[in-house]
Motif scaffolding. Sequence first.
Motif, PDB file in Angstrom:
ATOM      1  N   GLY A  81     -12.769 -51.650 -15.149  1.00 44.58           N
ATOM      2  CA  GLY A  81     -11.747 -52.020 -16.117  1.00 44.58           C
ATOM      3  C   GLY A  81     -11.839 -53.439 -16.623  1.00 44.58           C
ATOM      4  O   GLY A  81     -11.021 -53.853 -17.445  1.00 44.58           O
ATOM      5  N   SER A  82     -12.836 -54.203 -16.151  1.00 46.91           N
ATOM      6  CA  SER A  82     -12.933 -55.594 -16.588  1.00 46.91           C
ATOM      7  C   SER A  82     -14.351 -56.094 -16.326  1.00 46.91           C
ATOM      8  O   SER A  82     -15.255 -55.304 -16.048  1.00 46.91           O
ATOM      9  CB  SER A  82     -11.895 -56.443 -15.848  1.00 46.91           C
ATOM     10  OG  SER A  82     -11.896 -57.772 -16.334  1.00 46.91           O
ATOM     11  N   TYR A  83     -14.530 -57.412 -16.406  1.00 44.19           N
ATOM     12  CA  TYR A  83     -15.857 -57.983 -16.228  1.00 44.19           C
ATOM     13  C   TYR A  83     -16.306 -57.870 -14.768  1.00 44.19           C
ATOM     14  O   TYR A  83     -15.512 -57.632 -13.862  1.00 44.19           O
ATOM     15  CB  TYR A  83     -15.883 -59.441 -16.693  1.00 44.19           C
ATOM     16  CG  TYR A  83     -14.945 -60.357 -15.940  1.00 44.19           C
ATOM     17  CD1 TYR A  83     -15.348 -60.993 -14.766  1.00 44.19           C
ATOM     18  CD2 TYR A  83     -13.652 -60.604 -16.413  1.00 44.19           C
ATOM     19  CE1 TYR A  83     -14.495 -61.830 -14.074  1.00 44.19           C
ATOM     20  CE2 TYR A  83     -12.789 -61.443 -15.726  1.00 44.19           C
ATOM     21  CZ  TYR A  83     -13.213 -62.053 -14.560  1.00 44.19           C
ATOM     22  OH  TYR A  83     -12.357 -62.870 -13.871  1.00 44.19           O
ATOM     23  N   ILE A  84     -17.595 -58.075 -14.551  1.00 45.06           N
ATOM     24  CA  ILE A  84     -18.205 -57.927 -13.235  1.00 45.06           C
ATOM     25  C   ILE A  84     -18.182 -59.258 -12.496  1.00 45.06           C
ATOM     26  O   ILE A  84     -18.448 -60.320 -13.083  1.00 45.06           O
ATOM     27  CB  ILE A  84     -19.656 -57.427 -13.374  1.00 45.06           C
ATOM     28  CG1 ILE A  84     -19.694 -56.101 -14.146  1.00 45.06           C
ATOM     29  CG2 ILE A  84     -20.308 -57.254 -12.010  1.00 45.06           C
ATOM     30  CD1 ILE A  84     -18.945 -54.980 -13.497  1.00 45.06           C
ATOM     31  N   THR A  91     -13.907 -56.671 -11.519  1.00 42.00           N
ATOM     32  CA  THR A  91     -12.745 -57.412 -11.013  1.00 42.00           C
ATOM     33  C   THR A  91     -11.461 -56.608 -11.170  1.00 42.00           C
ATOM     34  O   THR A  91     -10.477 -56.869 -10.476  1.00 42.00           O
ATOM     35  CB  THR A  91     -12.600 -58.747 -11.757  1.00 42.00           C
ATOM     36  OG1 THR A  91     -12.537 -58.494 -13.167  1.00 42.00           O
ATOM     37  CG2 THR A  91     -13.795 -59.649 -11.467  1.00 42.00           C
ATOM     38  N   GLU A  92     -11.462 -55.658 -12.080  1.00 43.03           N
ATOM     39  CA  GLU A  92     -10.318 -54.769 -12.257  1.00 43.03           C
ATOM     40  C   GLU A  92     -10.795 -53.321 -12.294  1.00 43.03           C
ATOM     41  O   GLU A  92     -11.893 -53.029 -12.774  1.00 43.03           O
ATOM     42  CB  GLU A  92      -9.550 -55.094 -13.545  1.00 43.03           C
ATOM     43  CG  GLU A  92      -8.797 -56.406 -13.492  1.00 43.03           C
ATOM     44  CD  GLU A  92      -7.914 -56.607 -14.715  1.00 43.03           C
ATOM     45  OE1 GLU A  92      -7.983 -55.772 -15.650  1.00 43.03           O
ATOM     46  OE2 GLU A  92      -7.157 -57.590 -14.737  1.00 43.03           O
ATOM     47  N   ILE A  93      -9.943 -52.438 -11.784  1.00 40.99           N
ATOM     48  CA  ILE A  93     -10.258 -51.013 -11.707  1.00 40.99           C
ATOM     49  C   ILE A  93      -9.191 -50.227 -12.460  1.00 40.99           C
ATOM     50  O   ILE A  93      -7.991 -50.472 -12.283  1.00 40.99           O
ATOM     51  CB  ILE A  93     -10.307 -50.523 -10.243  1.00 40.99           C
ATOM     52  CG1 ILE A  93     -11.328 -51.322  -9.435  1.00 40.99           C
ATOM     53  CG2 ILE A  93     -10.611 -49.032 -10.182  1.00 40.99           C
ATOM     54  CD1 ILE A  93     -12.749 -51.125  -9.874  1.00 40.99           C
ATOM     55  N   LEU A 106      -9.187 -55.590  -8.161  1.00 43.40           N
ATOM     56  CA  LEU A 106     -10.015 -55.134  -7.045  1.00 43.40           C
ATOM     57  C   LEU A 106      -9.700 -55.950  -5.799  1.00 43.40           C
ATOM     58  O   LEU A 106      -9.716 -57.182  -5.827  1.00 43.40           O
ATOM     59  CB  LEU A 106     -11.496 -55.275  -7.395  1.00 43.40           C
ATOM     60  CG  LEU A 106     -12.483 -54.939  -6.275  1.00 43.40           C
ATOM     61  CD1 LEU A 106     -12.431 -53.449  -5.949  1.00 43.40           C
ATOM     62  CD2 LEU A 106     -13.900 -55.357  -6.662  1.00 43.40           C
ATOM     63  N   TYR A 107      -9.421 -55.265  -4.698  1.00 46.04           N
ATOM     64  CA  TYR A 107      -9.162 -55.947  -3.436  1.00 46.04           C
ATOM     65  C   TYR A 107     -10.484 -56.358  -2.802  1.00 46.04           C
ATOM     66  O   TYR A 107     -11.411 -55.555  -2.674  1.00 46.04           O
ATOM     67  CB  TYR A 107      -8.405 -55.028  -2.479  1.00 46.04           C
ATOM     68  CG  TYR A 107      -8.219 -55.629  -1.104  1.00 46.04           C
ATOM     69  CD1 TYR A 107      -7.167 -56.501  -0.854  1.00 46.04           C
ATOM     70  CD2 TYR A 107      -9.108 -55.339  -0.070  1.00 46.04           C
ATOM     71  CE1 TYR A 107      -6.994 -57.065   0.406  1.00 46.04           C
ATOM     72  CE2 TYR A 107      -8.947 -55.899   1.185  1.00 46.04           C
ATOM     73  CZ  TYR A 107      -7.884 -56.765   1.420  1.00 46.04           C
ATOM     74  OH  TYR A 107      -7.727 -57.327   2.668  1.00 46.04           O
ATOM     75  N   THR A 108     -10.577 -57.627  -2.421  1.00 47.14           N
ATOM     76  CA  THR A 108     -11.747 -58.119  -1.691  1.00 47.14           C
ATOM     77  C   THR A 108     -11.329 -58.729  -0.358  1.00 47.14           C
ATOM     78  O   THR A 108     -11.828 -58.358   0.691  1.00 47.14           O
ATOM     79  CB  THR A 108     -12.521 -59.154  -2.528  1.00 47.14           C
ATOM     80  OG1 THR A 108     -11.613 -60.183  -2.979  1.00 47.14           O
ATOM     81  CG2 THR A 108     -13.169 -58.489  -3.736  1.00 47.14           C
ATOM     82  N   GLU A 118      -3.025 -54.333  -6.310  1.00 47.69           N
ATOM     83  CA  GLU A 118      -4.450 -54.236  -6.027  1.00 47.69           C
ATOM     84  C   GLU A 118      -4.812 -52.809  -5.619  1.00 47.69           C
ATOM     85  O   GLU A 118      -3.947 -51.980  -5.336  1.00 47.69           O
ATOM     86  CB  GLU A 118      -4.846 -55.196  -4.899  1.00 47.69           C
ATOM     87  CG  GLU A 118      -4.777 -56.662  -5.278  1.00 47.69           C
ATOM     88  CD  GLU A 118      -5.199 -57.549  -4.127  1.00 47.69           C
ATOM     89  OE1 GLU A 118      -6.033 -58.444  -4.353  1.00 47.69           O
ATOM     90  OE2 GLU A 118      -4.699 -57.345  -3.003  1.00 47.69           O
ATOM     91  N   CYS A 119      -6.105 -52.555  -5.563  1.00 49.84           N
ATOM     92  CA  CYS A 119      -6.597 -51.269  -5.064  1.00 49.84           C
ATOM     93  C   CYS A 119      -7.898 -51.494  -4.311  1.00 49.84           C
ATOM     94  O   CYS A 119      -8.578 -52.512  -4.493  1.00 49.84           O
ATOM     95  CB  CYS A 119      -6.809 -50.273  -6.205  1.00 49.84           C
ATOM     96  SG  CYS A 119      -8.224 -50.654  -7.261  1.00 49.84           S
TER      97      CYS A 119
END
Length: 312
Positions: A81-84, A91-93, A106-108, A118-119
């Motif tokens: 859903g966003s940039y890498i 960074t987004e899903i 994105l959860y890191t 987050e997911c």
Amino acid sequence: MNKIRKVPPKDAFRDAILMNNRTYNDYLDRMRKICLSMFEWVNLPESMNARFIEQCLYYQGQCALLYDSNYGYLNTMASDGSYINIYGLPTEIVCYSYRFNQRRSLYTTDIGMVKDKECILVLNNYDRVPTTYTISLFAYRLAEAQRTADTNIKAQRTPVLITTDQKQYFTLKKMYEEYDGNTPAIFADKNVITPDALKSLKTEAPMILSDIMDYKREIWNEFLTFMGISNLSEKRERMISNEIDSNNELVNLNLQALLIPRKEACKQFNEKYGLMGSKAIDVKVRSDLYNVIKQFESVTDDYNKSYSWNGL
């Protein structure tokens, strides 16, 4: 006067295409069932669905685990859903399913972000490649081999090709219908059926069914190895210990390629939502076959420990 509807002759080519498709789909279904039932997700919240997790990983190579204020804990399909980021992950899903669509970060690592912002991204493998691509190739090769075997078997039933002219075609056809029906004697007009008018050619094909079945067995074992399932292409007594160890090592590496990303997602999910001990989710290999990983991860092993065999 009612007209009699003529039924078109049997379309052999159409039937062959239909059987080709049925054979391919049959092998595809068999292998997909194995792929979707390899892993057991343990302690998933009731609002989550293990079947859907494995289906998403099989068809899309990734899925998302998240918490929603309306539905509780969920697992959904996932797309970038966003940039890498610097590690090659989005960074987004976009977490989506039937009648559900949300964009999540994105959860890191746990940075104290709100629970439903987050997911966790679950990967089928480190390349995020769906399993279905490779399984389709295996199904195609198995179907091609099986249809070749079918054709070879049929060739054993029609070893003779009869040549004649158009005038005697129906006469000969009628005669051989009697032959196929086990009529004890066939009578023909000597002025119609002559030696010069009737000739036959041998079209017998060599019986190669054994070679085809060996080829099919090799393809099937290659599929099992790809999925991390123990198999031996030859009888064990014919193989030396180094060959067996080499096969087991390759099986284990393929299994880890699928298992490790799933376990990493479980670890992140437990960290993010504070699940510990008996509430922590996990994934195990659903098999009682022995190898380095399955010896410790098999749910069958857990079952045996908790069940009394009464000395048997």
